[in-house]
Motif scaffolding. Structure first.
Motif: not given
Length: 386
Positions: A161-181
């Protein structure tokens, strides 16, 4: 994915045509991420930009590829170049993500780059509640669902996934991508969206050959500092993820900075748009020379070096330092004496003078000096008595 060189050409105007991908290969790019593809683009567009050389390119609108165009481009690139190819695409709902993934796998793509970062999308034409591009990055749950669904359905190919730091949830988004495999993420630095300045005479936005104006994505060196922060945040939140970094990377030194904050690879776009394909070779040679001088094998030798030094501002230790002037180098331009917050530097007989009792070592003056005549304690010339 095995890259054939240290740099990837990021998805954008540089990767929208086979002729450009051939130039990328000739310039020693290791991989390319194809132009963003939809099953059907939500609206027709061509590139219009506000550009400040070596600083920012702001593009409110840009052409996207339809599925048949993206697939044919992928197939041709695999047939006619040695580039590793990332297919960059975004969908609305599982059926579209699956259809896009399957089509690009059949076309020979080496990896799937799920676009959760593009801000220039008019979702109104896709129906209420539909999320494309950067809107996906506002939801860790949606991020995880898309990554998990695609990973489960297509196990034979890397998914990034190509992600962008556009909210305070950015770290959660990265962790979610990792947890999803997801084994890796492509991190794009902010600022991602903005508006062009206005011409004071006409009061019209500085967007050429367009009627009206829209908010647009920004690229260029203006993004670098946020790219480095974003890389560090991803590495901290999900240490197992591999990280591709892009946004503001225009020099080999920028690549080293990205590695030091935790990136495994770097992607380039705006530097080539401004300076041509030769810039890829210049950056690649610079990296080779750097690792050779340092006796290092590659990026892994410097990875996380800066990340280990991260600390909250309240715990940052400030070492005492004072500026001095190399009078032989000083040209008397007076730029350092004009720093608004500084009361330590004056110009005397066309030479800068520093009142060391008033100097707080902010570092701004050194960045302004055209003659490199301002020394701090960390400069080897400082102890020479100059």
């Amino acid at each position: 994915m095995k890259l054939h060189g240290p740099l990837t050409v990021a998805s954008g105007p540089l990767t929208s045509k086979l002729s450009l991908l051939k130039k990328a290969a000739e310039a020693c790019a290791g991989a390319a991420s194809l132009k963003l593809t939809f099953i059907t683009p939500p609206f027709h567009a061509e590139m219009r930009s506000f550009s400040v050389h070596d600083h920012v390119i702001l593009s409110p609108t840009e052409k996207r590829l339809a599925l048949h165009e993206g697939v044919e481009l992928c197939r041709s690139a695999k047939r006619e170049t040695a580039l590793a190819i990332w297919a960059n695409f975004t969908g609305a709902g599982a059926d579209e993500w699956f259809r896009l993934s399957e089509a690009f796998i059949d076309a020979g793509a080496d990896g799937l780059e799920l676009n959760f970062c593009c801000p220039n999308l008019d979702t109104s034409s896709s129906g209420p509640g539909v999320r494309h591009g950067a809107a996906i990055c506002t939801s860790p749950e949606l991020t995880a669902k898309i990554v998990r669904d695609v990973r489960r359905r297509f196990t034979q190919i890397p998914v990034m996934p190509k992600i962008v730091n556009n909210t305070h949830l950015f770290r959660d988004v990265a962790a979610a991508a990792a947890d999803a495999g997801a084994p890796a993420v492509h991190v794009v630095g902010q600022p991602v969206s903005g508006a062009p300045p206005v011409n004071p005479d006409t009061l019209k936005p500085l967007l050429p050959f367009a009627e009206g104006v829209s908010f647009g994505s920004t690229n260029g060196s203006v993004c670098l500092c946020n790219t480095l922060r974003s890389v560090a945040e991803v590495r901290s939140a999900a240490p197992a993820l591999q990280v591709m970094a892009s946004g503001g990377i225009t020099r080999w030194e920028d690549c080293v900075s990205a590695y030091a904050y935790g990136a495994d690879a770097a992607a380039v776009c705006s530097a080539v748009m401004w300076h041509g394909w030769e810039r890829l070779k210049i950056i690649s040679r610079g990296l080779e020379d750097y690792f050779r001088r340092k006796g290092m094998s590659g990026p892994e030798a410097v990875r996380d070096a800066a990340l280990k030094l991260l600390t909250p501002p309240s715990e940052l230790k400030l070492n005492p330092a004072r500026a001095r002037i190399d009078e032989n180098a000083c040209v008397g331009c007076g730029k350092c004496a004009k720093v608004g917050h500084c009361e330590a530097i004056t110009l005397v007989d066309r030479k800068a003078r520093v009142d060391e009792t008033a100097c707080i070592s902010c570092g701004v003056c050194r960045s302004l000096c055209p003659a490199d005549a301002i020394l701090y304690d960390d400069d080897p010339r400082y102890g020479s008595g100059k």
